[in-house]
Design an enzyme around this catalytic site. Structure first.
Site, PDB file in Angstrom:
ATOM      1  N   GLU A   1       0.229  -4.878  -3.308  1.00  0.00           N
ATOM      2  CA  GLU A   1      -0.451  -4.337  -4.492  1.00  0.00           C
ATOM      3  C   GLU A   1      -1.355  -5.345  -5.181  1.00  0.00           C
ATOM      4  OE1 GLU A   1       3.254  -1.704  -4.183  1.00  0.00           O
ATOM      5  OE2 GLU A   1       2.681  -3.749  -3.695  1.00  0.00           O
TER       6      GLU A   1
ATOM      7  N   GLY B   1       4.503   1.152  -2.231  1.00  0.00           N
ATOM      8  CA  GLY B   1       5.527   2.120  -2.609  1.00  0.00           C
ATOM      9  C   GLY B   1       6.405   2.515  -1.446  1.00  0.00           C
TER      10      GLY B   1
ATOM     11  N   GLU C   1       9.001  -0.038  -1.317  1.00  0.00           N
ATOM     12  CA  GLU C   1       9.864   0.143  -2.488  1.00  0.00           C
ATOM     13  C   GLU C   1      10.857   1.286  -2.269  1.00  0.00           C
ATOM     14  OE1 GLU C   1       7.681  -1.318  -6.457  1.00  0.00           O
ATOM     15  OE2 GLU C   1       6.514   0.186  -5.371  1.00  0.00           O
TER      16      GLU C   1
ATOM     17  N   ALA D   1       1.427   3.964  -2.020  1.00  0.00           N
ATOM     18  CA  ALA D   1       1.193   4.987  -3.025  1.00  0.00           C
ATOM     19  C   ALA D   1      -0.097   5.722  -2.713  1.00  0.00           C
ATOM     20  CB  ALA D   1       1.110   4.345  -4.405  1.00  0.00           C
TER      21      ALA D   1
END
Length: 699
Positions: free
Chosen positions: A125, A102, A105, A63
């Site tokens: 994370e 992310g 993901e 992210a």
């Protein structure tokens, strides 16, 4: 359409490419670009399958954490993932470099994943005090099973492509991401492979649903060292929801956990630490275009504990080392200890079985200073006295080649005084490693008054190559870390004279999150070291001296401030120490008083913060965050408190200044009076963070 995400069509295969240097982070523009291009490919009747890949050196590496704390910008990451997952046409993530956070993901939302053999995949994370917030805790356990998912999410440990293939996280290892992804897409179409939506596949959860201990044992193993941290347990709860709840309910549980963590003080501190480490690598006061000097061989003088640990750090990074001693006996002892350390690490699986031989093969042991002649960087790691260090550096003038960087591993001494003994002070600086040097990540790079900019950058660059976190500091007694530690040590000693027992002081410090209290640390280091130093300087410390006079030198004698049972390093309170302290105070005419835990905490932490403020005033550190990095990586400051200066901002500088003034008067110790900088910031209602980056210090 987005400029950072493009789409090409190759005979029915849409290749969607993210190109947002340096790491293809999931900014709003990247999210929007992926969504627009995937939707366009779905709508294109000539497209039969969609490959998502990335340009540059990596797949989506995570992210864009600079967006945290800001108003959300559409589209949400979950909407991007849903578009890939719900596509009526097969979607394939083609991974190279790292697919982290992310990025993984997004890949988990695809029906298939392929990767090059060097790729790494992970959900780290937790290291930012967070949990994966876009379905990672629900899809990864379905992809690889709960046990590996716990290692990857609770532990934050990425895995390589081979392990990812073994556990079903990827379908194939390919040669190139885009070409390999396209070839795999054609295979999917030719063989009519069914698209696998992870949200619909619970097969790998069945074992843990039947036997919950599979999951709970994995969590217990990964949280053993998570003392004080919130995120690892929140991650475990979210994975547990994948086992216990339908997908959508688990997704909702994950989102609740993420939203709670993202506003927590712990996550803010851990994200601050993430950026602080990167800021520390920026060296102020160096002319643009300055390049580090090339380093192909390193020489280390001294094969003791520090010299051996430093040598191992270079060998671990594949850099050849000449380890130098004054005699063969000392050299053989040092080489033997390194060999044993490597073999012990290999025996417990920390390094491959063939690593000890390979790494020892990079370390050449030699007797005599003349063997530094081929080294581009020379690090002195001899006894910590100025006379010995000056002797070494004076001799180096005769043996070191021109342009070699000359570094001292001093932890306290004046680097300018050391440099003055040479004819090349521009080449001299400090590289203060922390013990054990092959484990601890911090390296204080001490810039002398005459240190050349390219010599400084050489030390910073090589520290990074050997996996250290470099922080540039100026010359003063103890530099940053030990100077602040001295302020704490002074107060811990005074607390003994006022009535606080060692175990109470240590308990307060460890409850705060430090790995050890000051008295247990003293026992570990050896109380006789300080005793001899005090005697040399004509200084008394009646309680510590009395312990040493009684033969209590710490762990090595089985008793110091604490007693230690045979074979154990666990400190046990000792009634004899209590008696010794009482007797000493009686002789000195002092009375013990009850000291509260609150006072102990304030007197352990606030004087260090005050010393940190003085360090900034004197331009010894460039930024408050640099001080925090020193304490995070050199002294075990708890990551979830962000470092002493960040912690101070959270407590409030006005409160700290007031309490320091109170203790200065109450204990008759003027050194506790708030520094001018601390007073100024407190009066203005500001924080250390308000000083900006950098503070024009250490320049």
């Amino acid at each position: 359409m987005s400029e950072v995400v493009t789409r090409e069509r190759h005979d029915g295969i849409a290749i969607v490419t993210v190109d947002s240097p340096p790491v293809n982070a999931l900014s709003a523009a990247v999210r929007r670009g992926i969504l627009e291009n995937v939707n366009a490919a779905v709508a294109d009747p000539e497209v039969q399958a969609i490959v998502l890949t990335c340009a540059g050196r990596t797949f989506i590496a995570g992210a864009d954490i600079t967006e945290f704390g800001k108003p959300p910008q559409p589209p949400a990451l979950n909407d991007v993932i849903a578009a890939l997952e719900n596509s009526p046409k097969p979607t394939i993530a083609a991974i190279h470099g790292t697919a982290l956070g992310g990025g993984l993901e997004v890949a988990l939302g695809c029906h298939f994943r392929v990767a090059v053999k060097e790729a790494k995949l992970g959900l780290p994370e937790v290291k930012l005090g967070l949990l994966p917030g876009a379905g990672g805790t629900q899809r990864l356990p379905r992809a690889v099973g709960p046990e590996l998912a716990v290692q990857m999410i609770v532990g934050g440990n990425p895995i390589g492509a081979a392990e990812a293939l073994k556990h079903g996280l990827i379908s194939e290892i390919v040669e190139g991401p885009a070409s390999g992804g396209e070839a795999f897409a054609r295979k999917v179409l030719a063989e009519k492979l069914p698209a696998r939506r992870l949200r619909d596949d619970d097969s790998k959860l069945a074992a843990a649903r039947a036997d919950r201990s599979i999951f709970t044992n994995a969590v217990a193993a990964m949280t053993k060292k998570a003392r004080g941290l919130e995120a690892p347990f929140a991650c475990a709860d979210a994975i547990g929801a994948a086992i216990d709840l339908p997908f959508e309910e688990g997704l909702k549980k994950e989102r609740e956990g993420f939203m709670k963590l993202v506003v927590s003080d712990q996550s803010k501190a851990q994200r601050y630490a993430f950026f602080a480490e990167r800021e520390a690598a920026k060296v102020d006061g160096v002319p643009d275009g300055t390049k580090p000097r090339p380093v192909s061989r390193v020489a280390i003088i001294g094969a003791g504990t520090m010299g051996g640990g430093i040598a191992m750090s270079f060998a671990n990074a594949g850099i050849p080392v000449t380890l130098i001693e004054t005699g063969k006996e000392q050299l053989d002892r040092g080489m033997g200890i390194m060999q044993k350390n490597y073999e012990a690490t290999a025996a417990r699986g920390g390094i491959p079985a063939d690593a000890p031989a390979k790494r020892m093969g990079l370390i050449t042991g030699m007797v005599g200073l003349d063997n530094v002649k081929d080294a581009d960087l020379i690090i002195e790691a001899v006894f910590e006295t100025m006379a010995v260090k000056k002797e070494v550096f004076t001799a180096l003038d005769a043996y070191a080649k021109p342009g070699a960087v000359l570094a001292s591993n001093t932890s306290y001494l004046n680097v300018d005084d050391i440099a003055a003994t040479t004819k090349r002070p521009q080449d001299v600086l400090g590289m203060h490693f922390f013990s054990p040097a092959n484990v601890m990540k911090l390296c204080e790079i001490v810039r002398g008054a005459k240190t050349a900019p390219d010599a400084l950058l050489t030390a910073v660059s090589i520290a990074k190559k050997i996996a250290k976190v470099p922080v540039v500091v100026g010359v003063c007694d103890g530099f940053v870390g030990n100077r602040m530690l001295a302020a704490r040590s002074k107060q811990s000693e005074k607390l003994l004279f006022e009535g606080a027992p060692p175990q109470q002081v240590d308990a307060v410090v460890t409850k705060f999150g430090m790995p050890m209290g000051p008295f247990a640390m003293g026992d570990l280091a050896g109380l006789d070291i300080g005793w001899r130093s005090r005697k040399d300087r004509g200084i008394k410390s009646e309680i510590a001296d009395a312990l040493c006079e009684a033969g209590r030198f710490g762990q090595k004698t089985g008793k110091g401030y604490y007693k230690y049972e045979a074979g154990s390093r666990s400190p046990l309170p000792d009634p004899e120490v209590e008696t010794l302290i009482n007797d000493t105070l009686t002789k000195l005419g002092l009375k013990r008083r009850e000291v509260s835990d609150e006072e102990i905490l304030e007197r352990m932490m606030y004087p260090m913060i005050n010393e940190g403020a003085r360090i900034l005033e004197e331009n010894i550190a460039a930024r408050p965050s640099d001080i925090d990095v020193v304490w995070l990586y050199g002294y075990g400051w708890p990551i979830y408190r962000g470092g002493p200066m960040h912690y101070a901002d959270g407590v409030g500088l006005k409160h700290i200044a007031e309490r320091l003034s109170y203790y200065a008067k109450a204990t008759n110790d003027p050194s506790l009076e708030p520094s001018p900088l601390l007073k100024k910031l407190a009066a203005e209602g500001k924080t250390f963070a308000s000083l900006g980056q950098p503070n024009k210090a250490a320049a």
